[in-house]
Design a protein around this motif. Structure first.
Motif, PDB file in Angstrom:
ATOM      1  N   ARG A  38     -11.962  -5.136   3.022  1.00 54.84           N
ATOM      2  CA  ARG A  38     -11.619  -6.218   2.254  1.00 54.84           C
ATOM      3  C   ARG A  38     -11.207  -5.749   0.919  1.00 54.84           C
ATOM      4  O   ARG A  38     -10.356  -6.364   0.211  1.00 54.84           O
ATOM      5  N   HIS A  39     -11.939  -4.658   0.390  1.00 52.03           N
ATOM      6  CA  HIS A  39     -11.675  -4.219  -0.962  1.00 52.03           C
ATOM      7  C   HIS A  39     -10.515  -3.792  -1.065  1.00 52.03           C
ATOM      8  O   HIS A  39      -9.690  -3.792  -2.064  1.00 52.03           O
ATOM      9  N   VAL A  40     -10.130  -2.857  -0.048  1.00 56.05           N
ATOM     10  CA  VAL A  40      -9.024  -1.951  -0.103  1.00 56.05           C
ATOM     11  C   VAL A  40      -7.732  -2.857   0.060  1.00 56.05           C
ATOM     12  O   VAL A  40      -6.670  -2.632  -0.574  1.00 56.05           O
ATOM     13  N   LEU A  43      -7.099  -4.555  -3.338  1.00 55.33           N
ATOM     14  CA  LEU A  43      -6.413  -3.735  -4.312  1.00 55.33           C
ATOM     15  C   LEU A  43      -5.224  -3.178  -4.063  1.00 55.33           C
ATOM     16  O   LEU A  43      -4.268  -3.009  -4.856  1.00 55.33           O
ATOM     17  N   ARG A  44      -4.885  -2.999  -2.511  1.00 59.59           N
ATOM     18  CA  ARG A  44      -3.142  -3.054  -2.062  1.00 59.59           C
ATOM     19  C   ARG A  44      -2.457  -4.280  -2.577  1.00 59.59           C
ATOM     20  O   ARG A  44      -1.411  -4.034  -3.177  1.00 59.59           O
ATOM     21  N   ALA A  45      -2.942  -5.359  -2.416  1.00 64.20           N
ATOM     22  CA  ALA A  45      -2.102  -6.431  -2.649  1.00 64.20           C
ATOM     23  C   ALA A  45      -1.889  -6.568  -4.345  1.00 64.20           C
ATOM     24  O   ALA A  45      -0.914  -6.959  -4.727  1.00 64.20           O
ATOM     25  N   GLU A  46      -2.983  -6.158  -4.998  1.00 66.60           N
ATOM     26  CA  GLU A  46      -2.875  -6.267  -6.406  1.00 66.60           C
ATOM     27  C   GLU A  46      -1.845  -5.248  -6.839  1.00 66.60           C
ATOM     28  O   GLU A  46      -1.073  -5.449  -7.821  1.00 66.60           O
ATOM     29  N   LEU A  47      -1.640  -3.893  -6.314  1.00 66.71           N
ATOM     30  CA  LEU A  47      -1.037  -2.764  -6.633  1.00 66.71           C
ATOM     31  C   LEU A  47       0.481  -3.167  -6.411  1.00 66.71           C
ATOM     32  O   LEU A  47       1.372  -2.935  -7.012  1.00 66.71           O
ATOM     33  N   GLU A  48       0.763  -3.881  -5.280  1.00 65.98           N
ATOM     34  CA  GLU A  48       1.849  -4.113  -4.716  1.00 65.98           C
ATOM     35  C   GLU A  48       2.483  -5.195  -5.724  1.00 65.98           C
ATOM     36  O   GLU A  48       3.733  -5.413  -5.927  1.00 65.98           O
ATOM     37  N   ARG A  49       1.822  -6.409  -6.015  1.00 65.89           N
ATOM     38  CA  ARG A  49       2.192  -7.327  -7.114  1.00 65.89           C
ATOM     39  C   ARG A  49       2.413  -6.734  -8.398  1.00 65.89           C
ATOM     40  O   ARG A  49       3.646  -7.190  -8.833  1.00 65.89           O
ATOM     41  N   GLN A  50       1.860  -5.601  -8.843  1.00 66.50           N
ATOM     42  CA  GLN A  50       2.424  -5.067 -10.203  1.00 66.50           C
ATOM     43  C   GLN A  50       3.259  -4.162  -9.965  1.00 66.50           C
ATOM     44  O   GLN A  50       4.075  -4.296 -10.716  1.00 66.50           O
ATOM     45  N   ILE A  51       3.494  -3.735  -8.659  1.00 66.46           N
ATOM     46  CA  ILE A  51       4.810  -2.790  -8.483  1.00 66.46           C
ATOM     47  C   ILE A  51       6.072  -3.818  -8.585  1.00 66.46           C
ATOM     48  O   ILE A  51       7.154  -3.552  -9.030  1.00 66.46           O
ATOM     49  N   ALA A  52       5.941  -4.921  -7.781  1.00 69.50           N
ATOM     50  CA  ALA A  52       7.069  -5.982  -7.894  1.00 69.50           C
ATOM     51  C   ALA A  52       7.395  -6.276  -9.243  1.00 69.50           C
ATOM     52  O   ALA A  52       8.784  -6.466  -9.626  1.00 69.50           O
ATOM     53  N   GLU A  53       6.537  -6.839  -9.954  1.00 70.70           N
ATOM     54  CA  GLU A  53       6.741  -7.174 -11.392  1.00 70.70           C
ATOM     55  C   GLU A  53       7.380  -6.002 -12.148  1.00 70.70           C
ATOM     56  O   GLU A  53       8.252  -6.430 -13.052  1.00 70.70           O
ATOM     57  N   LEU A  54       6.923  -4.992 -11.908  1.00 75.21           N
ATOM     58  CA  LEU A  54       7.506  -3.729 -12.791  1.00 75.21           C
ATOM     59  C   LEU A  54       8.945  -3.720 -12.326  1.00 75.21           C
ATOM     60  O   LEU A  54       9.905  -3.391 -13.137  1.00 75.21           O
TER      61      LEU A  54
END
Length: 215
Positions: A38-40, A43-54
């Protein structure tokens, strides 16, 4: 006594090792694995969101131009820049609005207008590229004639030749539909092969462009 104490210490160490290596119950292991997953996943979803914004904020190899002016010299500058950008490998778009729409008019094309204001406005605006005047020293059209003559003597491409070159290079040309409605310009008056759209169409190109210009 020393031997007995050493033996007790060895027994305690053995017990600790056995406890450490003992198997965790299956239900506990399953709960731990689910919590870690669940934690991983979070974290993966948040990382993918930040990459998409970038990626959205990272400019692409694009150039976006707004052509607001209907002056010959400024239209020339716009198409020189557009063809240069396209030749350099940039995906280039031009958004024609208000007076810039005169650049897109076909020679001799006249739409049927029912309103008096629309008819008067059509008479007061250029009917094509050959009717464009210069932004300075126009002198009732003499400035445009002199500029075209000097460009021809120097072997410089005319506005019409630059426009043809832009089409060959794949430059996207969009006519502003809001300006067309406001100025009473119909699609039949404009060149074929154009795109039509509003400010959202331009912003979609400009938001990803390395170069944005207003001419």
């Amino acid at each position: 006594m020393a031997a007995e104490g050493s033996q007790q210490a060895g027994s305690i160490a053995t017990m600790r090792q056995e406890a450490a290596t003992a198997q965790v119950p299956a239900d506990v292991a399953s709960l731990v694995a689910a919590e870690v997953a669940r934690h991983v996943s979070g974290l993966r979803a948040e990382l993918e969101r930040q990459i998409a914004e970038l990626r959205e904020r990272t400019p692409e190899d694009r150039a976006a131009l707004v052509v607001f002016s209907g002056d010959l010299d400024r239209a020339l500058a716009a198409f020189v820049i557009a063809t240069g950008a396209a030749a350099a490998g940039l995906e280039t778009s031009m958004f024609f609005t208000f007076w810039g729409l005169s650049v897109l008019k076909k020679k001799g094309a006249r739409a049927v207008r029912t309103g008096f204001k629309q008819r008067m406005f059509a008479l007061m605006t250029p009917a094509g590229t050959e009717g464009l005047g210069t932004s300075k020293l126009n002198f009732f059209g003499m400035g445009a004639v002199m500029l075209r003559s000097m460009m021809k003597e120097q072997g410089i491409a005319s506005l019409e030749e630059l426009m043809a070159m832009a089409r060959d290079l794949g430059v996207k040309m969009t006519a502003c539909t809001m300006s067309m409605d406001a100025m009473g310009i119909a699609k039949g008056e404009l060149f074929d092969g154009l795109d039509y759209g509003g400010v959202a169409a331009f912003m979609a190109d400009a938001s990803r462009a390395r170069v944005s210009l207003f001419i």
